[in-house]
Design an enzyme around this catalytic site. Structure first.
Site, PDB file in Angstrom:
ATOM      1  N   HIS A  72       0.834  -1.195   0.000  1.00 43.27           N
ATOM      2  CA  HIS A  72       0.000   0.000   0.000  1.00 43.27           C
ATOM      3  C   HIS A  72       0.874   1.252   0.000  1.00 43.27           C
ATOM      4  CE1 HIS A  72      -4.002  -1.855   1.640  1.00 43.27           C
ATOM      5  NE2 HIS A  72      -3.508  -2.492   0.592  1.00 43.27           N
ATOM      6  N   TYR A 201      -9.602   5.031   7.380  1.00 45.81           N
ATOM      7  CA  TYR A 201      -9.804   5.403   8.781  1.00 45.81           C
ATOM      8  C   TYR A 201     -10.913   6.453   8.823  1.00 45.81           C
ATOM      9  CZ  TYR A 201      -5.307   3.217   9.996  1.00 45.81           C
ATOM     10  OH  TYR A 201      -4.275   2.342  10.198  1.00 45.81           O
ATOM     11  N   PRO A 293      -4.172  -0.296  18.677  1.00 45.85           N
ATOM     12  CA  PRO A 293      -3.916  -0.766  17.312  1.00 45.85           C
ATOM     13  C   PRO A 293      -4.119   0.285  16.229  1.00 45.85           C
ATOM     14  CG  PRO A 293      -6.038  -1.577  18.081  1.00 45.85           C
ATOM     15  CD  PRO A 293      -5.387  -0.908  19.255  1.00 45.85           C
ATOM     16  N   LYS A 297       1.251  -0.498  15.123  1.00 46.19           N
ATOM     17  CA  LYS A 297       2.651  -0.518  15.533  1.00 46.19           C
ATOM     18  C   LYS A 297       3.064  -1.757  16.340  1.00 46.19           C
ATOM     19  CE  LYS A 297       3.561   3.213  13.484  1.00 46.19           C
ATOM     20  NZ  LYS A 297       4.145   3.019  12.147  1.00 46.19           N
ATOM     21  N   TYR A 385       3.741   6.573  10.013  1.00 46.65           N
ATOM     22  CA  TYR A 385       2.923   5.421   9.622  1.00 46.65           C
ATOM     23  C   TYR A 385       3.764   4.374   8.888  1.00 46.65           C
ATOM     24  CZ  TYR A 385      -1.384   2.986   8.387  1.00 46.65           C
ATOM     25  OH  TYR A 385      -2.379   2.042   8.277  1.00 46.65           O
TER      26      TYR A 385
END
Length: 391
Positions: A72, A201, A293, A297, A385
């Site tokens: 991604h 998200y 979560p 990580k 990220y």
């Protein structure tokens, strides 16, 4: 029994540590309380940072990941009915993330360890660690109906949050930093193709939602819920209806529905212990720290611990230089706290808090707007990220 490094726990951290040590000619024995079948089918998050995927690849255990994993280059933040893509690769110098189930990583590592002849003693019970303050630590355990003692130079505690290694550190040795959250995640697996090519998200007045995936044919989705939510109160129809509401946007997004094969509630917390070492006992992964979560990580932070300790042990066995071992806790905690910060920030940014006043909710929405309209803010999100350097 005798080995150089005794490893408690056959999760990703313990297995990868054993593998990296093997590549440097360092022997290890892995003890695991569960069965091999249980360990290989224990479903956990499966998003790997750029450097975590590279670590597996460089260690020779990334071939199946590269064949079957999903690369991604961005994520989507959705709020106010609008979708905003964060171009991770563009903002981070080409770095990406990999979607590949943690249980698949475990399968690959177990296969590699067994092929190399490393002992993995599944269903080891009554495990206890001893003499960690000396140069001759040991692990006692029961296996195949017999009691055993494993003498070793180093003990690596990779046995998770509920394991025996952290409680074995001397009383008063640890400082504990703990934070609970007033919500959990209701997670599902569904036999349906993902509704988006990248993770979504979503911040909604009803609460947070996340669209992710396990494969091109299996979707993983989450809903913010109470930490003690009764899963039985959530029928499939109710779950899909709420996901449709929270993930909707004004551009005609279509959420695909399919048979739900798994449901469960995950509580959320932030947890760190300092130091991550006592004498010859070293803590890695969830044994030392837990992250919510939201920032994906958990496994990546464990891999960072592994990389730091593997390098320190290699130097110690090769040259006798113990500087890396002495600095292990400080080095690992520096990265752990950065991951804790990012996970806390993502969680605070996207979730609905019952205590929020209208003023605080407006601030949250302003932060989302800033992150998605400022290249500098989006870059900060992106570099965290895709992952800070492992070491």
């Amino acid at each position: 029994m005798r080995t150089q490094v005794g490893i408690v726990g056959a999760g990703p951290a313990g297995l990868l540590l054993s593998h990296l040590l093997h590549l440097q000619g360092i022997d290890s024995v892995i003890l695991e309380a569960r069965t091999r079948d249980y360990v290989q089918h224990r479903i956990r998050a499966g998003l790997m940072e750029h450097d975590s995927a590279a670590l597996l690849r460089d260690a020779g255990v990334g071939a199946r990941m590269d064949r079957e994993g999903l690369v991604h280059e961005g994520i989507v933040l959705r709020f106010g009915g609008r979708s905003h893509r964060i171009p991770l690769a563009e903002l981070s110098g080409g770095k990406t993330v990999m979607i590949y189930g943690q249980h698949e990583v475990v399968k690959d590592l177990i296969a590699a360890r067994l092929a190399a002849g490393t002992p993995i003693l599944f269903e080891a019970s009554d495990v206890s660690v001893h003499d960690v303050a000396t140069a001759t630590p040991s692990i006692r355990f029961r296996h195949d109906g017999r009691d055993h003692t494993l003498a070793c130079d180093i003990i690596a505690g990779c046995d998770g949050f509920h394991g025996i290694c952290r409680p074995s550190l001397p009383a008063g040795h640890l400082s504990v930093f703990d934070r609970g959250y007033p919500f959990g995640w209701l997670g599902i697996l569904a036999e349906v193709a993902p509704s988006n090519d990248e993770l979504v998200y979503a911040s909604h007045d009803n609460g947070f939602a996340l669209l992710t995936m396990r494969s091109p044919t299996v979707s993983r989705l989450y809903l913010q819920c109470a930490p003690d939510e009764d899963v039985g109160a959530w029928s499939d129809d109710r779950i899909w209806a709420e996901l449709q509401t929270r993930l909707a946007d004004r551009d005609g997004f279509v959420l695909k529905e399919g048979p739900i094969t798994q449901k469960g509630v995950t509580a959320m917390r932030s947890f760190v212990v300092e130091p991550m070492r006592a004498g010859r006992l070293f803590l890695l992964g969830d044994a030392a720290h837990i992250v919510p979560p939201t920032g994906a990580k958990g496994m990546n932070l464990a891999f960072s611990d592994v990389a730091i300790l593997a390098r320190a042990l290699t130097a110690w066995y090769r040259t006798g230089n113990s500087d890396g071992l002495e600095a292990y806790s400080e080095t690992a905690l520096r990265r752990a706290w950065k991951a804790e910060r990012f996970s806390w920030w993502m969680t605070s940014l996207l979730h609905k808090f019952d205590r929020h006043t209208p003023f605080e909710r407006r601030l949250q929405q302003a932060e989302l707007d800033y992150v998605t309209t400022s290249r500098a803010a989006a870059t900060t999100l992106a570099e965290n990220y895709v992952g800070l350097p492992l070491i």
